[in-house]
Motif scaffolding. Structure first.
Motif, short mmCIF file in Angstrom:
data_model
loop_
_atom_site.label_atom_id
_atom_site.label_comp_id
_atom_site.label_asym_id
_atom_site.label_seq_id
_atom_site.Cartn_x
_atom_site.Cartn_y
_atom_site.Cartn_z
N UNK A 12 0.84 -1.20 0.00
CA UNK A 12 0.00 0.00 0.00
C UNK A 12 0.88 1.26 0.00
N UNK A 13 0.49 2.26 -0.76
CA UNK A 13 1.21 3.53 -0.88
C UNK A 13 2.61 3.36 -1.47
N UNK A 14 2.86 2.22 -2.11
CA UNK A 14 4.20 1.98 -2.66
C UNK A 14 4.60 3.09 -3.63
N UNK A 15 5.82 3.56 -3.46
CA UNK A 15 6.34 4.64 -4.29
C UNK A 15 7.68 4.20 -4.87
N UNK A 16 7.75 3.93 -6.17
CA UNK A 16 9.00 3.46 -6.77
C UNK A 16 9.97 4.59 -7.10
N UNK A 17 9.72 5.77 -6.57
CA UNK A 17 10.59 6.91 -6.82
C UNK A 17 11.11 7.50 -5.52
N UNK A 18 11.55 6.62 -4.64
CA UNK A 18 12.07 7.03 -3.34
C UNK A 18 13.49 6.50 -3.18
N UNK A 19 14.35 7.32 -2.60
CA UNK A 19 15.71 6.92 -2.31
C UNK A 19 16.00 7.25 -0.85
N UNK A 20 16.47 6.29 -0.08
CA UNK A 20 16.80 6.55 1.31
C UNK A 20 17.30 5.31 2.01
N UNK A 21 17.73 5.45 3.26
CA UNK A 21 18.24 4.29 3.98
C UNK A 21 17.99 4.43 5.48
N UNK A 22 17.92 3.29 6.14
CA UNK A 22 17.72 3.23 7.58
C UNK A 22 18.07 1.81 8.02
N UNK A 23 17.48 1.34 9.13
CA UNK A 23 17.60 -0.05 9.53
C UNK A 23 16.20 -0.62 9.76
N UNK A 24 16.08 -1.92 9.56
CA UNK A 24 14.86 -2.65 9.92
C UNK A 24 15.20 -3.47 11.15
N UNK A 25 14.45 -3.27 12.23
CA UNK A 25 14.77 -3.86 13.52
C UNK A 25 13.48 -4.30 14.21
N UNK A 26 13.03 -5.50 13.84
CA UNK A 26 11.76 -6.00 14.36
C UNK A 26 11.85 -7.51 14.63
N UNK A 27 11.15 -7.96 15.67
CA UNK A 27 11.00 -9.40 15.97
C UNK A 27 12.33 -10.15 15.96
N UNK A 28 13.36 -9.55 16.51
CA UNK A 28 14.65 -10.22 16.62
C UNK A 28 15.54 -10.10 15.39
N UNK A 29 15.04 -9.50 14.32
CA UNK A 29 15.84 -9.33 13.11
C UNK A 29 16.39 -7.91 13.05
N UNK A 30 17.62 -7.79 12.56
CA UNK A 30 18.24 -6.48 12.35
C UNK A 30 18.94 -6.49 11.00
N UNK A 31 18.58 -5.54 10.13
CA UNK A 31 19.22 -5.41 8.83
C UNK A 31 19.42 -3.93 8.50
N UNK A 32 20.42 -3.65 7.67
CA UNK A 32 20.43 -2.35 7.03
C UNK A 32 19.35 -2.36 5.96
N UNK A 33 18.84 -1.19 5.62
CA UNK A 33 17.71 -1.13 4.69
C UNK A 33 17.93 0.04 3.73
N UNK A 34 18.23 -0.27 2.48
CA UNK A 34 18.46 0.76 1.46
C UNK A 34 17.35 0.71 0.43
N UNK A 35 16.58 1.78 0.34
CA UNK A 35 15.46 1.88 -0.59
C UNK A 35 15.92 2.69 -1.79
N UNK A 36 15.94 2.05 -2.97
CA UNK A 36 16.53 2.66 -4.16
C UNK A 36 15.57 2.51 -5.34
N UNK A 37 14.58 3.39 -5.39
CA UNK A 37 13.57 3.35 -6.44
C UNK A 37 12.88 1.98 -6.49
N UNK A 38 13.13 1.19 -7.51
CA UNK A 38 12.45 -0.10 -7.66
C UNK A 38 13.13 -1.23 -6.91
#
Length: 277
Positions: free
Chosen positions: A182-208
């Motif tokens: 929902x609300x998916x936008x294939x024209x976004x660039x950014x980064x953060x971390x995903x940290x939920x339910x015991x999982x930790x990852x870097x998260x790089x959002x690069x358009x598609x």
């Protein structure tokens, strides 16, 4: 490099990858061509912290990080991805075969994201205009610091060719087609971390595309068709993600939309002559 320059984040004057004393180059955390390709239209850029919209998008995050040789090394993998995975007019739905360079490309992004988050003092929620967006930029929990430091070193050694695989610190890639979330936008660039339910990852959002650099695994979260093969693999197969990640990313896309609209409205109030897209 100027030690107190706004693009300086390292506490030392050495290349963060090879460790050689050198004049450092301005390096983009996410490949520059992802940001450049959306600058010309009414698209959204999320520059790590502050969502903003046209007419005046800023450049995506860049810092003094690498020497010329290491910048060139990473640029080769970025060029392969751009030319083989995302050439103009090529459908992302068609199967695309990749080689061992793909893992190098993904690790180079995950390593840059984690290095930035380790050293940058700019990654503070004080700079976020929409406070509802803060939850998507958490700090790494203290009990995960050891794993994060180990992942950083493993990725570094892999990029330098000192080891041949990344072990448990795997990479995942997700392809967005505009209708996955929902609300998916294939024209976004950014980064953060995903940290939920015991999982930790870097998260790089690069358009598609989304690159996830695994730091801590969770046995209760199931993924399908997303892991990057270290030798040879295929993009375009069916992918499945855990529900908690699906909901987290859908919420992020919604907040990006809200934040972009708020920023756009503020810009119009400040400069009423900038009305066009």
């Amino acid at each position: 490099m100027k030690p107190n320059h706004k693009y300086s984040i390292l506490p030392f004057n050495q290349c963060a990858l090879c460790g050689i004393n050198s004049d450092l180059k301005l390096s983009h955390i996410i490949p520059r061509y992802f940001g450049k390709s959306i600058k010309g239209g009414s698209q959204t850029i999320v520059d790590a912290l502050n969502p903003e919209k046209m007419p005046k998008p800023q450049d995506i995050t860049k810092v003094y990080l690498l020497c010329g040789d290491c910048e060139g090394k990473i640029n080769k993998w970025e060029t392969l991805f751009r030319n083989r995975i995302m050439p103009k007019n090529k459908s992302l739905l068609a199967p695309v075969i990749y080689g061992e360079w793909m893992l190098k490309f993904a690790v180079s992004i995950s390593w840059r994201v984690l290095t930035y988050l380790k050293y940058s003092r700019l990654h503070l929620t004080d700079n976020i205009s929409n406070k509802d967006f803060e939850k998507f930029f958490p700090e790494i929990k203290s009990d995960s610091n050891k794993e994060a430091e180990t992942a950083l070193n493993v990725w570094k050694d892999f990029l330098m060719g000192e080891i041949n695989d990344v072990g448990i610190f795997k990479q995942r890639i997700i392809i967005l087609n505009g209708a996955n979330f929902p609300y998916e936008n294939p024209n976004v660039v950014g980064f953060t971390i995903f940290q939920e339910d015991g999982m930790l990852t870097t998260h790089a959002l690069m358009k598609n595309f989304i690159i996830l650099g695994l730091i801590k695994e969770s046995s209760i979260l199931k993924w399908e068709g997303t892991e990057i093969d270290p030798v040879r693999g295929e993009l375009g197969k069916e992918q499945k993600v855990p529900e908690v990640y699906f909901n987290w990313l859908a919420d992020m896309f919604q907040e990006i939309e809200t934040s972009s609209l708020m920023e756009w409205q503020n810009r119009k109030k400040q400069n009423p002559y900038n009305q066009g897209f």
